[in-house]
Design an enzyme around this catalytic site. Structure first.
Site, mmCIF file in Angstrom:
data_model
loop_
_atom_site.group_PDB
_atom_site.id
_atom_site.type_symbol
_atom_site.label_atom_id
_atom_site.label_comp_id
_atom_site.label_asym_id
_atom_site.label_seq_id
_atom_site.Cartn_x
_atom_site.Cartn_y
_atom_site.Cartn_z
ATOM 1 N N LYS A 252 -30.551 -78.769 55.081
ATOM 2 C CA LYS A 252 -31.548 -77.769 55.466
ATOM 3 C C LYS A 252 -32.698 -77.897 54.467
ATOM 4 C CE LYS A 252 -32.138 -72.966 56.875
ATOM 5 N NZ LYS A 252 -33.532 -72.820 56.471
ATOM 6 N N PHE A 342 -35.569 -83.868 62.761
ATOM 7 C CA PHE A 342 -34.184 -83.517 63.101
ATOM 8 C C PHE A 342 -33.943 -83.375 64.596
ATOM 9 C CE2 PHE A 342 -36.148 -79.467 61.548
ATOM 10 C CZ PHE A 342 -36.154 -78.761 62.751
HETATM 11 P P1 ATP Z 1 -35.159 -69.705 57.329
HETATM 12 O O1 ATP Z 1 -36.152 -68.714 56.810
HETATM 13 O O2 ATP Z 1 -33.778 -69.574 56.755
HETATM 14 O O3 ATP Z 1 -35.660 -71.136 57.312
HETATM 15 P P2 ATP Z 1 -35.793 -69.341 60.113
HETATM 16 O O4 ATP Z 1 -35.698 -68.011 60.775
HETATM 17 O O5 ATP Z 1 -37.147 -69.884 59.857
HETATM 18 O O6 ATP Z 1 -34.895 -69.317 58.816
HETATM 19 P P3 ATP Z 1 -33.536 -70.553 61.343
HETATM 20 O O7 ATP Z 1 -33.386 -71.062 62.711
HETATM 21 O O8 ATP Z 1 -32.763 -69.362 61.022
HETATM 22 O O9 ATP Z 1 -35.081 -70.395 61.052
HETATM 23 O O10 ATP Z 1 -33.145 -71.698 60.334
HETATM 24 C C1 ATP Z 1 -33.491 -72.982 60.674
HETATM 25 C C2 ATP Z 1 -34.779 -73.383 60.012
HETATM 26 O O11 ATP Z 1 -34.461 -74.309 59.011
HETATM 27 C C3 ATP Z 1 -35.655 -74.100 61.002
HETATM 28 O O12 ATP Z 1 -36.603 -73.202 61.573
HETATM 29 C C4 ATP Z 1 -36.306 -75.190 60.176
HETATM 30 O O13 ATP Z 1 -37.584 -74.750 59.749
HETATM 31 C C5 ATP Z 1 -35.437 -75.334 58.952
HETATM 32 N N1 ATP Z 1 -34.695 -76.608 58.863
HETATM 33 C C6 ATP Z 1 -34.624 -77.380 57.745
HETATM 34 N N2 ATP Z 1 -33.852 -78.440 57.954
HETATM 35 C C7 ATP Z 1 -33.410 -78.374 59.228
HETATM 36 C C8 ATP Z 1 -32.557 -79.190 60.014
HETATM 37 N N3 ATP Z 1 -32.001 -80.284 59.538
HETATM 38 N N4 ATP Z 1 -32.332 -78.794 61.304
HETATM 39 C C9 ATP Z 1 -32.878 -77.677 61.806
HETATM 40 N N5 ATP Z 1 -33.674 -76.862 61.096
HETATM 41 C C10 ATP Z 1 -33.947 -77.201 59.816
#
Ligand code: ATP
Length: 586
Positions: A252, A342
């Site tokens: 991530k 990704f």
């Molecule tokens: P956060 O603030 O924790 O990043 P979020 O609400 O923006 O959360 P989530 O869907 O909960 O989004 O977490 C996934 C986020 O992580 C994606 O929106 C992306 O920006 C990021 N990310 C980083 N690496 C990856 C990956 N390998 N696959 C998918 N998402 C990834």
């Protein structure tokens, strides 16, 4: 179509505190709207002229709007300033001022939706020398023919602050009722919206072609797809159980999500909120052109890197590249970035969103030629929870935030616009007590005392309950704000002030000022506790008690990349609470 039909609806929407009534008023408005105007009515109701990804901004400065009110009404600018100071709202100022204007009112021609829309469109498109005078003249022409109530919404529209707080889902509900009638077709409309990110286009399609037309909408290069999102868990075994025993572990990365649309020689980049950010990342555009030679839509996380060591750098670095209009060349050199891809959502003529994850990933690897800036995200498929913990340590030492663990099932499609269990995020923080931050929505504010007199002293913060589509409070937070933050927040929040609790807010506390749920702040706390005064997860753990964050403090991070609905959910708060309990009882 008379513009008063719209402004009357807005008045009714502003007066209600019930969500269903909000929908009814919209249905009523849509029923009165001719098909050829429905897209424009939708955009105007969202306070825009086009979908966000087109990047068209009205961007009228407050000063210029005040000037237009001044010219349009003939009242003195002192009087206008005085009323503006009193109300803190340009809309109310325009309304009050124009209600005093009686002479000539009989000669007015009534405003139409077409006229309002086209005038705003001309305003948005006037550039170059003399543009400011043209914009003001055009706005004056609207004020000249507006009723006081119409003027209120025209002024707010001009400065981009319509303040109705209508969620996209409410518009989708209203469109379903108005054009299809059957409730179970809402999911078709939702899919149409999720793959186009354009409610106006969707509305036009359903108005002219019915549900069949909606079902024929295709993923298109150039039109952003609403992002798929992850659920959150904090135990590797639980994660693998949830995924059926096996999962694909990816790093991530801690940066900015980018959706890249590659057409023949043209690349468009969209942010997590689907704004067009192509101009901010010319380095990524060039590198993508070298890396991908087919028509495609790919997604990845863009992170800042240390060019000397190749290390990924903390989020604070890449955030300096965000939202920039000037000095782009300089920051491109100062803050080099890499894009870790990704996902693949489209290639050649194929919509991949309905293909399973492993197939999408295989194709992604085939079409991407890695280069200095474009990489494919690190991945490993596993059935072993302890292996996940090892990957976590590795991810952390490589500068990542944690892991994303994805379903390898044959039904793990790309669920556009949805948060689901096919992707689970696993961040390091959960191992300690609330070592992870949360992103909360500001729903109210309390006046400050002593040193903070004349400013806000604390804020009422809420998490998002995605099942009920409302915001539930988790804390009152007054720590971590610098003097500058407080000054900035006083101004920033002005635009969101409303006279009563917003219908989508659930609160037992009564702040001095209620706010339209919009601004998202990153907050850190010591632990999550049961609380009789906060409403998140009420009665889930103990009857009548909700969950609250103890000793909350603002981290200094304004999550302007998140909309209110992207805030930490009440489910996530509950999950964090449960983990904490497990740890304590171990
Ligand atoms: P956060 O603030 O924790 O990043 P979020 O609400 O923006 O959360 P989530 O869907 O909960 O989004 O977490 C996934 C986020 O992580 C994606 O929106 C992306 O920006 C990021 N990310 C980083 N690496 C990856 C990956 N390998 N696959 C998918 N998402 C990834």
């Amino acid at each position: 179509m008379k513009y008063s039909l719209i402004s009357d609806t807005y008045e009714k929407i502003e007066a209600t505190s019930k969500r269903l009534e909000m929908t009814d008023h919209l249905v009523d408005l849509f029923n009165k709207t001719p098909n050829e105007l429905i897209d424009k009515v939708i955009y105007l109701t969202q306070g825009k002229l086009y979908p966000d990804y087109k990047g068209v901004e009205l961007g009228f400065a407050e000063k210029l709007t005040l000037k237009a009110i001044n010219i349009g009404s003939g009242r003195s600018s002192n009087e206008i300033q005085r009323i503006y100071k009193e109300t803190g709202d340009l809309g109310k100022t325009a309304e009050r001022i124009l209600s005093k204007k009686t002479q000539l009112s009989l000669l007015k021609e009534s405003l139409t939706v077409e006229k309002v829309y086209h005038t705003f469109d001309k305003i948005a498109n006037s550039t170059g020398a003399g543009a400011i005078e043209t914009k003001v003249r055009l706005l004056v022409s609207l004020f000249n023919n507006a009723t006081p109530s119409e003027a209120k919404y025209i002024a707010r529209m001009a400065v981009g602050k319509l303040r109705l707080g209508i969620a996209d889902m409410t518009i989708l509900d209203a469109l379903t009722i108005a054009y299809v009638g059957e409730k179970d077709t809402k999911k078709d409309l939702e899919r149409g919206y999720d793959i186009t990110s354009d409610l106006g286009y969707l509305a036009r399609t359903v108005a002219f072609e019915g549900i069949e037309g909606v079902n024929n909408i295709k993923v298109t290069v150039g039109r952003p797809i609403r992002p798929m999102l992850a659920e959150r868990l904090s135990d590797p075994k639980e994660i693998l159980d949830k995924l059926g025993g096996e999962g694909s572990v990816e790093y991530k990365y801690d940066g900015l999500r980018i959706q890249a649309h590659m057409d023949t020689n043209e690349v468009s980049l969209f942010s997590r909120r689907l704004e067009n950010i192509t101009d901010q990342f010319p380095d990524i555009v060039d590198s993508l052109k070298n890396s991908i030679k087919v028509k495609a839509i790919v997604e990845g996380e863009c992170v800042a890197v240390n060019p000397n060591t190749g290390e990924t750098l903390p989020f604070q670095m890449i955030s300096q590249r965000r939202g920039r209009k000037y000095e782009i060349k300089r920051v491109v050199e100062e803050i080099p970035v890499m894009l870790f891809l990704f996902d693949l959502l489209f290639f050649n003529k194929n919509d991949c969103t309905l293909s399973p994850y492993l197939k999408r990933r295989k194709k992604l690897k085939e079409i991407v030629k890695e280069n200095e800036r474009i990489k494919i995200s690190w991945q490993h498929i596993t059935k072993k929870p302890d292996e996940i913990d090892k990957f976590m340590d590795k991810a952390i030492s490589d500068g990542c935030e944690g892991l994303m663990i994805k379903s390898v099932d044959s039904d793990s499609i790309y669920k556009a616009g949805a948060r689901g269990w096919a992707w689970i995020k696993y961040k390091r923080g959960y191992k300690a007590e609330m070592a992870d931050t949360v992103d909360l929505v500001v729903v109210g504010a309390f006046y400050g005392r002593g040193k903070r007199a004349g400013q806000y002293g604390a804020f009422l913060l809420a998490a998002y309950d995605d099942e009920e589509d409302i915001f539930k409070t988790v804390c009152k937070c007054g720590t971590g704000f610098t003097d500058d933050d407080l000054k900035e927040l006083l101004e920033k929040l002005n635009q969101y002030i409303i006279s009563h609790k917003h219908p989508r807010v659930d609160s037992k506390l009564d702040p001095d000022v209620w706010l339209n749920p919009s601004l998202v702040l990153e907050v850190m706390g010591d632990e999550i506790t049961l609380s009789p005064i906060h409403t998140a997860c009420t009665s889930v753990i103990r009857a009548e008690s909700g969950l609250a964050i103890r000793f909350p403090r603002f981290t200094g991070n304004y999550r302007t990349d998140k909309s209110a609905e992207d805030a930490t959910s009440t489910k996530e708060i509950l999950e964090m609470y449960r983990k904490q309990l497990k740890k304590i009882s171990k």
